[in-house]
Each structure stands twice: as C-alpha cells, then as structure tokens.
Design an enzyme around this catalytic site. Structure first.
Site, PDB file in Angstrom:
ATOM      1  N   ARG A   1      38.287  -5.033  11.469  1.00 29.48           N
ATOM      2  CA  ARG A   1      37.584  -4.129  12.495  1.00 29.48           C
ATOM      3  C   ARG A   1      36.069  -3.756  12.030  1.00 29.48           C
ATOM      4  NH1 ARG A   1      42.471  -0.283  12.009  1.00 29.48           N
ATOM      5  NH2 ARG A   1      42.236  -1.327   9.878  1.00 29.48           N
TER       6      ARG A   1
ATOM      7  N   SER B   1      46.629   2.799  13.318  1.00 30.73           N
ATOM      8  CA  SER B   1      47.774   3.149  13.403  1.00 30.73           C
ATOM      9  C   SER B   1      47.687   4.708  13.175  1.00 30.73           C
ATOM     10  CB  SER B   1      48.834   2.516  12.592  1.00 30.73           C
ATOM     11  OG  SER B   1      49.214   1.218  12.790  1.00 30.73           O
TER      12      SER B   1
ATOM     13  N   LYS C   1      51.463   3.607   1.185  1.00 29.23           N
ATOM     14  CA  LYS C   1      51.555   5.027   2.312  1.00 29.23           C
ATOM     15  C   LYS C   1      52.878   5.185   2.682  1.00 29.23           C
ATOM     16  CE  LYS C   1      47.766   2.128   4.594  1.00 29.23           C
ATOM     17  NZ  LYS C   1      47.593   1.182   5.621  1.00 29.23           N
TER      18      LYS C   1
ATOM     19  N   HIS D   1      46.734  -4.745  16.875  1.00 27.77           N
ATOM     20  CA  HIS D   1      47.839  -5.839  16.133  1.00 27.77           C
ATOM     21  C   HIS D   1      48.067  -6.794  17.094  1.00 27.77           C
ATOM     22  CE1 HIS D   1      48.780  -1.949  13.488  1.00 27.77           C
ATOM     23  NE2 HIS D   1      48.290  -2.909  12.743  1.00 27.77           N
TER      24      HIS D   1
HETATM   25  P1  ADP Z   1      47.873  -2.389   6.201  1.00 25.98           P
HETATM   26  O1  ADP Z   1      48.606  -1.008   5.903  1.00 25.98           O
HETATM   27  O2  ADP Z   1      48.038  -3.654   5.406  1.00 25.98           O
HETATM   28  O3  ADP Z   1      46.199  -2.290   6.300  1.00 25.98           O
HETATM   29  P2  ADP Z   1      47.828  -2.218   8.990  1.00 25.98           P
HETATM   30  O4  ADP Z   1      49.232  -2.293   9.769  1.00 25.98           O
HETATM   31  O5  ADP Z   1      46.994  -1.227   9.237  1.00 25.98           O
HETATM   32  O6  ADP Z   1      48.193  -2.857   7.582  1.00 25.98           O
HETATM   33  O7  ADP Z   1      47.082  -3.561   9.746  1.00 25.98           O
HETATM   34  C1  ADP Z   1      47.468  -4.770   9.453  1.00 25.98           C
HETATM   35  C2  ADP Z   1      46.205  -5.779   9.859  1.00 25.98           C
HETATM   36  O8  ADP Z   1      45.872  -5.604  11.043  1.00 25.98           O
HETATM   37  C3  ADP Z   1      45.071  -5.453   8.959  1.00 25.98           C
HETATM   38  O9  ADP Z   1      44.458  -6.599   8.504  1.00 25.98           O
HETATM   39  C4  ADP Z   1      44.192  -4.588   9.791  1.00 25.98           C
HETATM   40  O10 ADP Z   1      42.638  -4.814   9.602  1.00 25.98           O
HETATM   41  C5  ADP Z   1      44.526  -5.310  11.190  1.00 25.98           C
HETATM   42  N1  ADP Z   1      44.163  -4.384  12.327  1.00 25.98           N
HETATM   43  C6  ADP Z   1      44.494  -3.180  12.608  1.00 25.98           C
HETATM   44  N2  ADP Z   1      44.035  -2.693  13.484  1.00 25.98           N
HETATM   45  C7  ADP Z   1      43.309  -3.573  14.036  1.00 25.98           C
HETATM   46  C8  ADP Z   1      42.529  -3.585  15.256  1.00 25.98           C
HETATM   47  N3  ADP Z   1      42.531  -2.507  16.030  1.00 25.98           N
HETATM   48  N4  ADP Z   1      41.735  -4.760  15.432  1.00 25.98           N
HETATM   49  C9  ADP Z   1      41.732  -5.738  14.676  1.00 25.98           C
HETATM   50  N5  ADP Z   1      42.525  -5.751  13.561  1.00 25.98           N
HETATM   51  C10 ADP Z   1      43.300  -4.779  13.190  1.00 25.98           C
END
Ligand code: ADP
Length: 161
Positions: free
Chosen positions: A90, A129, A41, A17
């Site tokens: 990703r 996460s 979630k 992130h």
């Molecule tokens: P959500 O619950 O909306 O998927 P996340 O907090 O998991 O939210 O992720 C927010 C954003 O960050 C999403 O667009 C996700 O694809 C991106 N993201 C999460 N981890 C990575 C990573 N390792 N590299 C690039 N983008 C990421």
C-alpha cells in the site's frame, strides 16, 4: 503450473485484499489464499470465520483456493511445492517490513521461494482490516470497504445488529 500463495491474516477480508486476489488469479495458474492462524496479532474473527468470509467473497474465481495454515510460511510452501509468494503493497510503510520478510523467506528457502509484490489499487490504498474494524466498531459506514457478508459479520461481532 505456476502456483502462488497469498498469505495474510484477513481479519477480515477487505476489497483491498480481493483486488489483489483477482489480479493474482489472472497472473498465475492457481492462487492459494492462505489464512494464517499464528499471527502475532489477536484476531477479531476466528480462523474458520475468516476462511468462510473469504470463500463467500471471492465469487467465481475458479483458480483460487482458500486454505488455512499454522507455522512458518516457508514450510507451508515447501510442503505444497510452492515457489511464489504474493503480497500487497500500500504505502512506503508496508515496504520496509515486507522487504525484510521477503528476504528472510528467500534465505530460509535457499532461494527456492521468491515474493512478488502487487501495488495497491489506488482506490483501496487507504484500506486495512484495522481501519475497517475501527469504523465498524463505531457503527460507521463500511460499505465502500468490504462485501455485504463481511459488513454484516462485523456489525454482529460488535453487537450492533
Ligand atoms: P498481514 O497480517 O500478513 O499483514 P493482512 O491480512 O493485513 O495480513 O494483509 C495481507 C496482505 O494484503 C499484505 O501483503 C497486505 O500488505 C496486503 N493488503 C492489505 N490491504 C491491502 C490493500 N488495501 N491494498 C493492497 N494490498 C493490501
């Protein structure tokens, strides 16, 4: 002024992130990181905890603000006068879901809000996460995945420190 919103659960924030935040901050005049509280979630961390960890982790990126929001992202964009959503990609598995959400958001906003995708930094492509929480819950080493403040908070959550 080009303002973008980067929405997500950030439960908790990872280096993946933070890499997207850093790169977006170089592309736009202002980036609002919007922590969602209406996620389907069940989060491990409260909204306040997730916001706090993000604030502690972004360092001195002066054009980045951390906010929280409830409700539809598209309503938040309309309220704030934002026309750009940033999301990270990703793997191909992210793409199908993200494409659908991006199309819905453009449709709902009558073409006023578009989504910009930043592809993951290859060194964080495996990071999510959920993976970080899984490793931390077994007392595994998460130093390559999250900043120290987040690492401490995770171990504390799992009663390991
Ligand atoms: P959500 O619950 O909306 O998927 P996340 O907090 O998991 O939210 O992720 C927010 C954003 O960050 C999403 O667009 C996700 O694809 C991106 N993201 C999460 N981890 C990575 C990573 N390792 N590299 C690039 N983008 C990421």
């Amino acid at each position: 002024m080009k303002v973008a919103v980067y929405p997500g659960s950030f439960d908790p924030v990872t280096y993946g992130h933070l890499d997207i935040i850093q790169r977006a901050s170089e592309m736009f005049d202002k980036v609002i990181v919007a922590v969602m509280c209406n996620s389907a979630k069940t989060p491990l961390f409260t909204l306040d905890e997730r916001v706090k960890m993000l604030k502690e982790s972004i360092g001195n990126l002066n054009n980045v603000e951390i906010k929280s929001f409830d409700g539809l992202l598209i309503d938040y964009c309309k309220d704030q006068g934002i026309h750009i959503i940033v999301r990270g990609l990703r793997a191909i598995t992210d793409f199908e879901y993200e494409l659908q959400i991006a199309q819905v958001n453009r449709e709902l906003s009558h073409n006023q809000v578009d989504t910009v995708f930043l592809t993951t930094n290859i060194k964080y492509s495996y990071l999510s996460s959920s993976v970080v929480k899984e490793i931390a819950s077994y007392n595994g080493d998460i130093t390559p995945c999250v900043p120290k403040n987040v690492e401490d908070a995770l171990y504390q959550k799992y009663g390991l420190r």
